[in-house]
Design a protein around this motif. Structure first.
Motif, PDB file in Angstrom:
ATOM      1  N   ARG A   1     -40.213  39.476 -10.927  1.00 47.16           N
ATOM      2  CA  ARG A   1     -39.676  38.090 -10.220  1.00 47.16           C
ATOM      3  C   ARG A   1     -40.091  37.127 -11.139  1.00 47.16           C
ATOM      4  O   ARG A   1     -41.035  37.035 -11.868  1.00 47.16           O
ATOM      5  CB  ARG A   1     -40.571  37.959  -8.905  1.00 47.16           C
ATOM      6  CG  ARG A   1     -39.819  38.836  -7.860  1.00 47.16           C
ATOM      7  CD  ARG A   1     -38.532  38.412  -7.315  1.00 47.16           C
ATOM      8  NE  ARG A   1     -38.821  37.185  -6.755  1.00 47.16           N
ATOM      9  CZ  ARG A   1     -38.067  36.065  -6.484  1.00 47.16           C
ATOM     10  NH1 ARG A   1     -36.741  36.297  -7.311  1.00 47.16           N
ATOM     11  NH2 ARG A   1     -38.132  35.057  -5.855  1.00 47.16           N
TER      12      ARG A   1
ATOM     13  N   THR B   1     -41.863  33.585 -12.306  1.00 48.68           N
ATOM     14  CA  THR B   1     -43.214  33.093 -11.869  1.00 48.68           C
ATOM     15  C   THR B   1     -43.047  31.757 -11.528  1.00 48.68           C
ATOM     16  O   THR B   1     -43.811  31.138 -10.867  1.00 48.68           O
ATOM     17  CB  THR B   1     -44.243  33.363 -13.094  1.00 48.68           C
ATOM     18  OG1 THR B   1     -43.546  32.725 -14.349  1.00 48.68           O
ATOM     19  CG2 THR B   1     -44.334  34.848 -13.333  1.00 48.68           C
TER      20      THR B   1
ATOM     21  N   ARG C   1     -42.107  28.433  -9.544  1.00 49.95           N
ATOM     22  CA  ARG C   1     -41.840  28.391  -8.063  1.00 49.95           C
ATOM     23  C   ARG C   1     -40.432  27.842  -7.930  1.00 49.95           C
ATOM     24  O   ARG C   1     -39.991  26.959  -8.552  1.00 49.95           O
ATOM     25  CB  ARG C   1     -42.851  27.548  -7.524  1.00 49.95           C
ATOM     26  CG  ARG C   1     -44.183  28.099  -7.389  1.00 49.95           C
ATOM     27  CD  ARG C   1     -45.310  27.364  -6.866  1.00 49.95           C
ATOM     28  NE  ARG C   1     -44.901  26.818  -5.375  1.00 49.95           N
ATOM     29  CZ  ARG C   1     -45.349  27.499  -4.472  1.00 49.95           C
ATOM     30  NH1 ARG C   1     -45.920  28.622  -4.467  1.00 49.95           N
ATOM     31  NH2 ARG C   1     -44.787  26.925  -3.076  1.00 49.95           N
TER      32      ARG C   1
ATOM     33  N   PRO D   1     -34.800  35.537  -0.861  1.00 47.03           N
ATOM     34  CA  PRO D   1     -35.837  36.414  -1.622  1.00 47.03           C
ATOM     35  C   PRO D   1     -36.767  36.801  -0.715  1.00 47.03           C
ATOM     36  O   PRO D   1     -37.356  35.994   0.169  1.00 47.03           O
ATOM     37  CB  PRO D   1     -36.088  35.755  -3.003  1.00 47.03           C
ATOM     38  CG  PRO D   1     -35.357  34.638  -3.183  1.00 47.03           C
ATOM     39  CD  PRO D   1     -34.654  34.150  -1.880  1.00 47.03           C
ATOM     40  N   ALA D   2     -37.208  38.256  -0.743  1.00 46.93           N
ATOM     41  CA  ALA D   2     -38.095  38.811   0.280  1.00 46.93           C
ATOM     42  C   ALA D   2     -39.565  37.993   0.294  1.00 46.93           C
ATOM     43  O   ALA D   2     -40.247  37.792   1.142  1.00 46.93           O
ATOM     44  CB  ALA D   2     -38.461  40.232  -0.106  1.00 46.93           C
ATOM     45  N   ASP D   3     -39.911  37.137  -0.854  1.00 47.47           N
ATOM     46  CA  ASP D   3     -41.128  36.643  -0.885  1.00 47.47           C
ATOM     47  C   ASP D   3     -41.058  35.099  -0.568  1.00 47.47           C
ATOM     48  O   ASP D   3     -42.256  34.227  -0.574  1.00 47.47           O
ATOM     49  CB  ASP D   3     -41.976  36.784  -2.280  1.00 47.47           C
ATOM     50  CG  ASP D   3     -40.919  36.012  -3.467  1.00 47.47           C
ATOM     51  OD1 ASP D   3     -39.769  36.038  -2.925  1.00 47.47           O
ATOM     52  OD2 ASP D   3     -41.501  35.925  -4.510  1.00 47.47           O
ATOM     53  N   ILE D   4     -39.934  34.829  -0.020  1.00 45.22           N
ATOM     54  CA  ILE D   4     -39.893  33.185   0.438  1.00 45.22           C
ATOM     55  C   ILE D   4     -39.440  33.347   1.746  1.00 45.22           C
ATOM     56  O   ILE D   4     -38.296  33.605   2.137  1.00 45.22           O
ATOM     57  CB  ILE D   4     -38.643  32.681  -0.306  1.00 45.22           C
ATOM     58  CG1 ILE D   4     -39.195  32.634  -1.668  1.00 45.22           C
ATOM     59  CG2 ILE D   4     -38.622  30.911   0.222  1.00 45.22           C
ATOM     60  CD1 ILE D   4     -38.199  31.810  -2.815  1.00 45.22           C
ATOM     61  N   PRO D   5     -40.466  33.097   2.531  1.00 40.09           N
ATOM     62  CA  PRO D   5     -40.051  33.240   4.144  1.00 40.09           C
ATOM     63  C   PRO D   5     -39.066  32.465   4.652  1.00 40.09           C
ATOM     64  O   PRO D   5     -39.223  30.887   3.810  1.00 40.09           O
ATOM     65  CB  PRO D   5     -41.548  33.050   4.894  1.00 40.09           C
ATOM     66  CG  PRO D   5     -42.381  32.204   4.059  1.00 40.09           C
ATOM     67  CD  PRO D   5     -41.891  32.626   2.462  1.00 40.09           C
TER      68      PRO D   5
END
Length: 329
Positions: free
Chosen positions: A292, A294, A296, A311-315
């Motif tokens: 991914r 890095t 932000r 993306p899964a890591d962005i709620p």
């Protein structure tokens, strides 16, 4: 100037399927005439026939048998420059069903999607056959270009244009071309083998990402050609969320000519601006995922107004109304 050597006049071997001829102009070839105002005319050379314009006529017989790159004067004193049409000239003047992929974008696709001799390429859709001609020339007769087209009338136009450019004999087609009427999403799983490159010139390429991932070899490239920023965002985010591709690379190219005349050197008044966006990504090996980024995301990039793939890591961002409802519950 010395006369051309005999081997300089030998035609390109027919088995190369290049769409190019050298040597004297022959009956049945297409030529491109350009008048003194820059107006272009493409037509097939036929013995005994005449070309007519507002500047009188020219006899085809006066062109047949001559080396290209000469000037003829018409019956009404109009001057015409005569060459065989280049591929980029052919595609912008050929008959159209669907809109064509312009040469500046076709060149970018061939170069940056790394289309090479012998490659197995799939394109959707065939449109009017402009990109198909570039792909077929790049893969050569030993590669494979499989074109999917939903509309039969567009497929017919593409077939005629491709046959014309490559001078296909009656009843034959380019040996590397397989034109199929149908939906890429249904057709790819039925191919029976993986491919090296997939070009998506369609309204909703994001809906094909799963079947494209299954059809591409590890290291293969998908290239999407889209017209609007909303399409661009959707296809990039869908490729990113899938996880089986490298970080998508989106871009567009702009072409500006220049006026050069002595000390008068300035940008030209005409420019080929936005035609489409291009997106490329490479297929990872099965079970592998690209690292991914890095960096932000920009503030608000995936805010409350964003409704696309995430993306899964962005709620998801909770709205004020949603937070209030959760608190009351």
């Amino acid at each position: 100037m010395s006369e051309p050597r005999t081997d300089d006049r030998v035609d390109v071997p027919a088995e190369a399927w290049s769409g190019v001829h050298r040597g004297p102009l022959r009956e049945g070839e297409w030529v491109r005439l350009v008048d003194q105002k820059g107006r272009k005319h493409n037509f097939e050379l036929v013995a005994g026939k005449r070309f007519f314009s507002n500047k009188g006529h020219l006899d085809h017989d006066d062109m047949i048998g001559r080396e290209e790159g000469f000037t003829l004067t018409s019956s009404a004193a109009g001057q015409y420059l005569i060459f065989r049409p280049l591929l980029n000239e052919f595609v912008v003047s050929m008959p159209r069903g669907a809109a064509v992929v312009y040469p500046k974008d076709a060149a970018q696709i061939v170069a940056l999607a790394d289309i090479y001799p012998g490659a197995r390429v799939v394109e959707a859709g065939a449109g009017s056959g402009a990109l198909t001609c570039s792909l077929l020339r790049a893969v050569g007769p030993w590669g494979k270009v499989t074109s999917y087209e939903l509309r039969e009338e567009f497929a017919d136009v593409a077939r005629r244009n491709v046959h014309q450019f490559f001078s296909a004999p009656e009843g034959q087609t380019h040996p590397a071309w397989d034109l199929r009427l149908g939906d890429l999403k249904l057709g790819l799983p039925e191919l029976g083998h993986q491919v090296d490159r997939i070009i998506l010139d369609m309204l909703d390429p994001w809906n094909c990402v799963d079947v494209v991932a299954d059809a591409l070899v590890p290291g293969g490239i998908v290239c999407a050609y889209v017209a609007t920023t909303t399409q661009l965002s959707r296809v990039v985010e869908t490729l990113r969320v899938h996880g089986g591709f490298t970080e998508p690379q989106p871009w567009e190219s702009l072409v500006r000519d220049w006026h050069v005349e002595g000390l008068a050197v300035r940008p030209g008044h005409k420019m080929i601006g936005h035609t489409a966006f291009l997106v490329t990504a490479r297929r990872m090996a099965p079970g592998e995922k690209a690292p991914r980024k890095t960096r932000r995301p920009a503030p608000g990039a995936y805010g409350v107004d964003y409704t696309g793939p995430r993306p899964a890591d962005i709620p998801p961002v909770e709205t004020d109304a949603g937070a209030a409802e959760a608190h009351e519950a």
